[in-house]
Scaffold this motif. Structure first.
Motif, PDB file in Angstrom:
ATOM      1  N   PHE A  12      29.816  75.996  67.430  1.00  0.00           N
ATOM      2  CA  PHE A  12      29.150  76.331  67.448  1.00  0.00           C
ATOM      3  C   PHE A  12      29.352  76.679  66.546  1.00  0.00           C
ATOM      4  CE2 PHE A  12      27.620  80.764  67.361  1.00  0.00           C
ATOM      5  CZ  PHE A  12      25.706  80.359  67.892  1.00  0.00           C
ATOM      6  N   ILE A  13      30.970  77.700  66.491  1.00  0.00           N
ATOM      7  CA  ILE A  13      31.054  78.720  65.433  1.00  0.00           C
ATOM      8  C   ILE A  13      31.487  77.666  63.758  1.00  0.00           C
ATOM      9  CG2 ILE A  13      33.449  79.894  64.518  1.00  0.00           C
ATOM     10  CD1 ILE A  13      33.718  81.309  67.507  1.00  0.00           C
ATOM     11  N   GLY A  14      32.421  76.777  64.107  1.00  0.00           N
ATOM     12  CA  GLY A  14      32.422  75.618  63.048  1.00  0.00           C
ATOM     13  C   GLY A  14      31.235  76.047  62.434  1.00  0.00           C
ATOM     14  N   THR A  15      29.720  74.929  62.989  1.00  0.00           N
ATOM     15  CA  THR A  15      29.236  74.818  62.420  1.00  0.00           C
ATOM     16  C   THR A  15      28.498  75.422  62.033  1.00  0.00           C
ATOM     17  OG1 THR A  15      28.421  72.714  64.908  1.00  0.00           O
ATOM     18  CG2 THR A  15      26.769  72.764  62.890  1.00  0.00           C
ATOM     19  N   PHE A  16      28.233  77.053  62.608  1.00  0.00           N
ATOM     20  CA  PHE A  16      27.697  78.172  62.020  1.00  0.00           C
ATOM     21  C   PHE A  16      28.330  78.359  61.182  1.00  0.00           C
ATOM     22  CE2 PHE A  16      28.189  82.963  61.161  1.00  0.00           C
ATOM     23  CZ  PHE A  16      26.616  83.287  61.220  1.00  0.00           C
ATOM     24  N   VAL A  17      29.615  78.458  60.605  1.00  0.00           N
ATOM     25  CA  VAL A  17      30.102  79.053  59.341  1.00  0.00           C
ATOM     26  C   VAL A  17      29.996  77.742  58.401  1.00  0.00           C
ATOM     27  CG1 VAL A  17      32.662  78.898  57.869  1.00  0.00           C
ATOM     28  CG2 VAL A  17      31.681  80.283  60.594  1.00  0.00           C
ATOM     29  N   LEU A  36      29.013  70.469  41.175  1.00  0.00           N
ATOM     30  CA  LEU A  36      30.790  70.197  42.020  1.00  0.00           C
ATOM     31  C   LEU A  36      30.551  71.656  42.394  1.00  0.00           C
ATOM     32  CD1 LEU A  36      33.592  68.544  41.809  1.00  0.00           C
ATOM     33  CD2 LEU A  36      33.628  70.353  40.269  1.00  0.00           C
ATOM     34  N   GLY A  37      30.015  72.941  42.525  1.00  0.00           N
ATOM     35  CA  GLY A  37      29.849  73.848  43.170  1.00  0.00           C
ATOM     36  C   GLY A  37      29.726  73.568  44.993  1.00  0.00           C
ATOM     37  N   ILE A  38      28.987  72.975  44.996  1.00  0.00           N
ATOM     38  CA  ILE A  38      28.337  72.746  46.344  1.00  0.00           C
ATOM     39  C   ILE A  38      29.064  71.955  47.169  1.00  0.00           C
ATOM     40  CG2 ILE A  38      25.808  72.495  47.664  1.00  0.00           C
ATOM     41  CD1 ILE A  38      24.870  73.123  45.111  1.00  0.00           C
ATOM     42  N   ALA A  39      29.137  71.099  46.927  1.00  0.00           N
ATOM     43  CA  ALA A  39      30.429  69.748  47.041  1.00  0.00           C
ATOM     44  C   ALA A  39      31.721  70.996  47.264  1.00  0.00           C
ATOM     45  CB  ALA A  39      30.627  69.277  46.205  1.00  0.00           C
ATOM     46  N   PHE A  40      32.155  71.327  46.492  1.00  0.00           N
ATOM     47  CA  PHE A  40      33.119  72.415  47.519  1.00  0.00           C
ATOM     48  C   PHE A  40      33.378  73.187  48.095  1.00  0.00           C
ATOM     49  CE2 PHE A  40      35.674  69.927  43.693  1.00  0.00           C
ATOM     50  CZ  PHE A  40      36.423  70.138  44.447  1.00  0.00           C
ATOM     51  N   ALA A  41      31.745  73.645  48.243  1.00  0.00           N
ATOM     52  CA  ALA A  41      31.717  74.638  49.036  1.00  0.00           C
ATOM     53  C   ALA A  41      31.509  74.085  50.344  1.00  0.00           C
ATOM     54  CB  ALA A  41      30.270  75.199  48.653  1.00  0.00           C
ATOM     55  N   PHE A  42      30.829  72.980  50.667  1.00  0.00           N
ATOM     56  CA  PHE A  42      31.129  72.762  51.992  1.00  0.00           C
ATOM     57  C   PHE A  42      32.400  71.891  52.302  1.00  0.00           C
ATOM     58  CE2 PHE A  42      26.825  72.017  51.354  1.00  0.00           C
ATOM     59  CZ  PHE A  42      26.172  72.169  52.409  1.00  0.00           C
ATOM     60  N   GLY A  43      33.004  71.227  51.189  1.00  0.00           N
ATOM     61  CA  GLY A  43      34.475  70.377  51.828  1.00  0.00           C
ATOM     62  C   GLY A  43      35.432  71.783  52.203  1.00  0.00           C
ATOM     63  N   LEU A  44      35.071  73.164  51.448  1.00  0.00           N
ATOM     64  CA  LEU A  44      36.423  74.148  51.938  1.00  0.00           C
ATOM     65  C   LEU A  44      35.763  75.378  52.872  1.00  0.00           C
ATOM     66  CD1 LEU A  44      37.272  75.832  48.495  1.00  0.00           C
ATOM     67  CD2 LEU A  44      38.337  73.877  49.029  1.00  0.00           C
ATOM     68  N   SER A  45      34.419  74.031  53.230  1.00  0.00           N
ATOM     69  CA  SER A  45      34.641  75.143  54.547  1.00  0.00           C
ATOM     70  C   SER A  45      34.972  73.974  55.878  1.00  0.00           C
ATOM     71  CB  SER A  45      33.330  74.970  54.942  1.00  0.00           C
ATOM     72  OG  SER A  45      32.736  75.762  54.263  1.00  0.00           O
ATOM     73  N   ILE A  46      35.153  72.727  55.583  1.00  0.00           N
ATOM     74  CA  ILE A  46      35.843  72.443  56.759  1.00  0.00           C
ATOM     75  C   ILE A  46      37.264  71.887  56.672  1.00  0.00           C
ATOM     76  CG2 ILE A  46      36.515  69.702  56.538  1.00  0.00           C
ATOM     77  CD1 ILE A  46      33.319  70.522  57.873  1.00  0.00           C
ATOM     78  N   VAL A  47      37.360  72.521  55.677  1.00  0.00           N
ATOM     79  CA  VAL A  47      39.177  72.600  55.390  1.00  0.00           C
ATOM     80  C   VAL A  47      39.698  73.559  56.058  1.00  0.00           C
ATOM     81  CG1 VAL A  47      41.130  73.055  53.707  1.00  0.00           C
ATOM     82  CG2 VAL A  47      39.806  72.389  53.170  1.00  0.00           C
ATOM     83  N   SER A  86      25.876  72.339  71.170  1.00  0.00           N
ATOM     84  CA  SER A  86      26.885  73.854  70.862  1.00  0.00           C
ATOM     85  C   SER A  86      26.631  73.829  68.870  1.00  0.00           C
ATOM     86  CB  SER A  86      28.276  73.730  70.734  1.00  0.00           C
ATOM     87  OG  SER A  86      28.381  73.816  72.385  1.00  0.00           O
ATOM     88  N   GLN A  87      26.282  72.133  68.503  1.00  0.00           N
ATOM     89  CA  GLN A  87      26.682  72.166  67.521  1.00  0.00           C
ATOM     90  C   GLN A  87      24.695  72.436  66.855  1.00  0.00           C
ATOM     91  OE1 GLN A  87      27.684  67.622  66.636  1.00  0.00           O
ATOM     92  NE2 GLN A  87      29.532  68.877  67.553  1.00  0.00           N
ATOM     93  N   LEU A  88      24.404  71.664  67.573  1.00  0.00           N
ATOM     94  CA  LEU A  88      23.075  72.204  67.223  1.00  0.00           C
ATOM     95  C   LEU A  88      22.216  73.440  66.783  1.00  0.00           C
ATOM     96  CD1 LEU A  88      20.733  69.382  68.877  1.00  0.00           C
ATOM     97  CD2 LEU A  88      21.222  69.932  66.123  1.00  0.00           C
ATOM     98  N   ALA A  89      23.261  74.031  68.294  1.00  0.00           N
ATOM     99  CA  ALA A  89      23.206  75.216  68.165  1.00  0.00           C
ATOM    100  C   ALA A  89      23.715  76.265  67.170  1.00  0.00           C
ATOM    101  CB  ALA A  89      22.748  76.346  69.806  1.00  0.00           C
ATOM    102  N   GLY A  90      24.469  75.863  66.364  1.00  0.00           N
ATOM    103  CA  GLY A  90      25.038  76.887  65.327  1.00  0.00           C
ATOM    104  C   GLY A  90      24.907  76.762  63.983  1.00  0.00           C
ATOM    105  N   ALA A  91      24.397  75.445  64.195  1.00  0.00           N
ATOM    106  CA  ALA A  91      23.568  74.977  62.635  1.00  0.00           C
ATOM    107  C   ALA A  91      22.194  75.829  62.172  1.00  0.00           C
ATOM    108  CB  ALA A  91      23.422  73.445  62.720  1.00  0.00           C
ATOM    109  N   LEU A  92      21.810  76.444  63.688  1.00  0.00           N
ATOM    110  CA  LEU A  92      20.210  77.060  64.143  1.00  0.00           C
ATOM    111  C   LEU A  92      20.828  78.191  63.662  1.00  0.00           C
ATOM    112  CD1 LEU A  92      17.368  76.470  63.839  1.00  0.00           C
ATOM    113  CD2 LEU A  92      17.557  76.419  66.430  1.00  0.00           C
ATOM    114  N   ALA A  93      21.731  78.970  64.072  1.00  0.00           N
ATOM    115  CA  ALA A  93      22.170  80.027  64.005  1.00  0.00           C
ATOM    116  C   ALA A  93      22.374  80.622  62.716  1.00  0.00           C
ATOM    117  CB  ALA A  93      22.814  80.766  65.022  1.00  0.00           C
ATOM    118  N   GLY A  94      23.044  79.690  62.056  1.00  0.00           N
ATOM    119  CA  GLY A  94      23.281  79.204  60.853  1.00  0.00           C
ATOM    120  C   GLY A  94      22.226  79.676  59.547  1.00  0.00           C
ATOM    121  N   ALA A  95      21.546  78.714  59.720  1.00  0.00           N
ATOM    122  CA  ALA A  95      20.096  78.504  59.022  1.00  0.00           C
ATOM    123  C   ALA A  95      19.669  79.739  59.348  1.00  0.00           C
ATOM    124  CB  ALA A  95      19.605  77.827  59.298  1.00  0.00           C
TER     125      ALA A  95
END
Length: 224
Positions: A12-17, A36-47, A86-95
């Protein structure tokens, strides 16, 4: 607290972030950051997340990734259910937080980093090509995850490799579909925006699951 629900909270926390920072970067600063900046925003979140919640849940934060691990029998059916909810709930909370931030400015909320295709979105690819693109991008992403996590010796670099892979599939995919490769990341903004985003979101649920399934089956066959 049971082990499954500890993993669920981590997912949940991870998908939210991921959604807040990845989609948020696209929605609020995409013009300044560029693809490029958007791509790295997603990628660095995963890192970052991989090294924090990876030891707890494996840091799937993506139903397509969990589906691949379920196919490989590396994830039980019970845990698969907990992860996806948990992933769906985290994504909805983040959005939801992202929606509230943009709405608080008095501006109409028309962009939450939702995925799409056709006239007026990116370079305007067709429905068929959107499906093909998302299958391929997800295949590459999930195939990389399966490979790098199959050897415990890669544990120190796995998060970096996975994050950079997510970034490079975004570099290609952003101008085509916005890059989903993650049904939760796509569904949450679409639910809040409605209209075209919601009518097209099935593509970004079906194609990533197909791509992930193909990646899991291919990897299993090659590792025999």
């Amino acid at each position: 607290m049971g082990a499954s629900w500890k993993k669920g909270i981590a997912e949940f926390i991870g998908t939210f972030v991921l959604v807040l920072f990845g989609c948020g970067s696209a929605a609020t600063a995409g013009g300044n950051l560029g693809n490029l900046g958007i791509a790295f925003a997603f990628g660095l979140s995963i890192v970052a997340l991989a090294y924090v919640i990876g030891p707890i849940s494996g840091c799937h934060i993506n139903p397509a990734v969990s589906f691949a691990f379920w196919i490989k029998r590396k994830l039980s059916s019970k845990d698969f259910f907990v992860y996806v909810i948990s992933q769906l709930a985290g994504a909805l909370a983040g959005a939801g937080i992202l929606y509230a931030i943009i709405d608080s400015t008095g501006s109409a909320v028309t962009n939450l980093g939702a995925n799409g295709y056709g006239e007026g979105y990116g370079i305007g690819i067709s429905l068929l090509l959107a499906l093909v693109v998302e299958v391929i991008l997800t295949f590459v992403f999930v195939f990389t995850i399966l490979g790098v996590t199959s050897d415990e010796g890669n544990s120190r670099v796995a998060g970096l490799i996975i994050g950079l892979t997510l970034a490079f599939v975004h570099i290609l995919g952003i101008s085509l579909t916005g890059t989903s490769v993650n049904p939760a990341r796509s569904l949450a903004p679409a639910l809040l925006l409605g209209d075209t985003a919601l009518s097209q979101v099935w593509v970004f649920i079906v194609a990533p699951l197909v791509g992930a399934g193909l990646a899991a089956l291919t990897f299993k066959s090659l590792k025999r």
